[in-house]
Scaffold this motif. Structure first.
Motif, PDB file in Angstrom:
ATOM      1  N   ILE A  27      38.259  44.672  36.101  1.00  0.00           N
ATOM      2  CA  ILE A  27      38.398  45.884  36.904  1.00  0.00           C
ATOM      3  C   ILE A  27      39.877  46.233  37.017  1.00  0.00           C
ATOM      4  O   ILE A  27      40.715  45.374  37.296  1.00  0.00           O
ATOM      5  CB  ILE A  27      37.831  45.693  38.324  1.00  0.00           C
ATOM      6  N   VAL A  28      40.191  47.509  36.826  1.00  0.00           N
ATOM      7  CA  VAL A  28      41.552  48.011  36.997  1.00  0.00           C
ATOM      8  C   VAL A  28      41.487  49.227  37.925  1.00  0.00           C
ATOM      9  O   VAL A  28      40.627  50.092  37.754  1.00  0.00           O
ATOM     10  CB  VAL A  28      42.176  48.423  35.650  1.00  0.00           C
ATOM     11  N   ILE A  29      42.385  49.271  38.896  1.00  0.00           N
ATOM     12  CA  ILE A  29      42.468  50.413  39.812  1.00  0.00           C
ATOM     13  C   ILE A  29      43.849  51.026  39.669  1.00  0.00           C
ATOM     14  O   ILE A  29      44.865  50.322  39.730  1.00  0.00           O
ATOM     15  CB  ILE A  29      42.232  49.990  41.274  1.00  0.00           C
ATOM     16  N   THR A  30      43.894  52.335  39.497  1.00  0.00           N
ATOM     17  CA  THR A  30      45.175  53.012  39.347  1.00  0.00           C
ATOM     18  C   THR A  30      45.056  54.459  39.804  1.00  0.00           C
ATOM     19  O   THR A  30      44.056  54.860  40.401  1.00  0.00           O
ATOM     20  CB  THR A  30      45.665  52.922  37.880  1.00  0.00           C
ATOM     21  N   ALA A  31      46.089  55.251  39.537  1.00  0.00           N
ATOM     22  CA  ALA A  31      46.128  56.651  39.965  1.00  0.00           C
ATOM     23  C   ALA A  31      46.935  57.461  38.959  1.00  0.00           C
ATOM     24  O   ALA A  31      47.471  56.916  37.987  1.00  0.00           O
ATOM     25  CB  ALA A  31      46.743  56.761  41.361  1.00  0.00           C
ATOM     26  N   ASP A  32      47.006  58.757  39.211  1.00  0.00           N
ATOM     27  CA  ASP A  32      47.750  59.644  38.313  1.00  0.00           C
ATOM     28  C   ASP A  32      49.082  60.090  38.897  1.00  0.00           C
ATOM     29  O   ASP A  32      49.990  60.480  38.163  1.00  0.00           O
ATOM     30  CB  ASP A  32      46.916  60.875  37.957  1.00  0.00           C
ATOM     31  N   HIS A  33      49.242  60.026  40.216  1.00  0.00           N
ATOM     32  CA  HIS A  33      50.467  60.469  40.871  1.00  0.00           C
ATOM     33  C   HIS A  33      50.362  60.170  42.353  1.00  0.00           C
ATOM     34  O   HIS A  33      49.287  59.844  42.862  1.00  0.00           O
ATOM     35  CB  HIS A  33      50.689  61.978  40.677  1.00  0.00           C
TER      36      HIS A  33
END
Length: 355
Positions: A222-228
């Motif tokens: 599982i990877v959690i991230t964002a765009d900005h």
């Protein structure tokens, strides 16, 4: 990042050092900047704690959704995939386009973003790509430009998206999976990221994610991230540029409220206008070519070259930039904004579990 997810499933070395897994799920929380999460840690102790143990990455410039999802989906920098801003003018096609949600039947996604996507590369390798997102995004031009060859799974409620993701990860099929959460960004624009309602939604996501990560299969990562990230503003920080730009030969205004793109008429003396704009305190003015030389876009491909503006205005502090001939009415009501070069807008978390 999606490229590293595919490398993980293929058992290859990845840029982000992901371990080999049969299935990888990337949870993409629109608008969840690292600094925003850190400031609201009391409402999201699980996510904030995991983020402090993870990595801090930097979004591509401009720090806006269309640019960064395109980079995520292709593995290319903005200059490579050609989606270089929120709203652009393309000199080859002789038209303007909102690259996130302004697509029409006349705008062919394969022409505007012709590069191979990670999902297409996965298909060639026998790996399935699943997209778990709201129904409204299934057939958009932006989805066709960035997520070609995917299996699209509709789920309008956040909790339902995670139920779908759980079922997909329990499958024996090798897959890369992309779960998109747009609600936090949307709420931030309306209420501000410092609002009680934004933090309440973050608190809800924190609980869902804490429970979800406890039940994933052993062969899944599982990877959690964002765009900005986002910055809050108010009416006093709004910079109106109508009177300044109208008599100076500006043909079209694009970009967004934090990084405004100016496309000039052919007869305009760009250097003289740049020198004048450099005297203002509310924003910084740049020749777009200088930003290219500084490496902000990466190497320019043919699509990006046709869409590059003449000048770029970057809002200073928490200012926002507007021109009533081009700015949409709803943008005047927004509280949280992004698109600029501040660390709050650029820093994003990289949180990983079992990978």
């Amino acid at each position: 990042m999606f490229k590293s997810a595919l490398s993980s499933v293929l058992g290859e070395r990845s840029e982000l050092g992901f371990k080999p897994r049969n299935k990888v799920l990337v949870i993409f929380i629109d608008g969840l900047g690292y600094q925003n999460l850190k400031a609201a840690a009391g409402h999201a102790p699980f996510l904030a704690g995991a983020a402090s143990k993870g990595q801090v990455l930097h979004a591509a410039f401009p720090s806006t959704t269309s640019v960064n999802i395109s980079s995520f989906a292709t593995g290319l920098r903005p200059g490579g995939h050609g989606i270089i801003g929120h709203v652009v003018r393309d000199r080859y096609f002789q038209r303007t386009l909102n690259l996130l949600n302004g697509w029409t039947e006349e705008t062919d996604p394969l022409q505007w973003q012709p590069n191979q996507t990670i999902s297409e590369a996965a298909l060639e390798k026998g790996v399935v790509t699943n997209v778990i997102s709201a129904t409204e995004y299934r057939t958009t031009g932006f989805t066709k430009a960035t997520m070609r060859g995917v299996l699209f799974h509709e789920a309008d409620e956040i909790a339902d998206r995670f139920e779908m993701a759980k079922r997909l990860l329990e499958s024996q099929e090798r897959s890369i999976n992309y779960l998109y959460i747009q609600e936090l960004d949307q709420l931030g624009h309306v209420k501000g990221w410092e609002s009680d309602s934004w933090r309440a939604l973050l608190e809800q996501l924190n609980g869902i994610l804490e429970r979800f990560t406890q039940v994933i299969p052993k062969d899944a990562g599982i990877v959690i991230t964002a765009d900005h990230g986002m910055v809050d503003t108010n009416d006093q920080k709004r910079v109106e540029l109508d009177e300044l730009l109208r008599p100076r030969g500006v043909e079209f205004v694009g970009g967004d409220t934090r990084s405004m793109y100016l496309y000039l008429k052919p007869e305009v003396d760009k250097e003289s206008l740049l020198q004048e704009l450099e005297t203002y305190q509310q924003f910084s003015a740049y020749d777009a070519n200088a930003l290219v030389e500084a490496g902000l876009y990466g190497e320019l491909g043919p699509q990006a070259k046709e869409r590059l503006p003449d000048l770029v205005l970057l809002a200073k502090g928490n200012n926002t930039l507007y021109h009533s001939d081009f700015s949409k009415p709803r943008s005047y009501r927004m509280i949280a904004h992004h698109g600029g070069l501040s660390s709050q807008e650029l820093q994003i978390p990289l949180i990983r579990f079992n990978i």
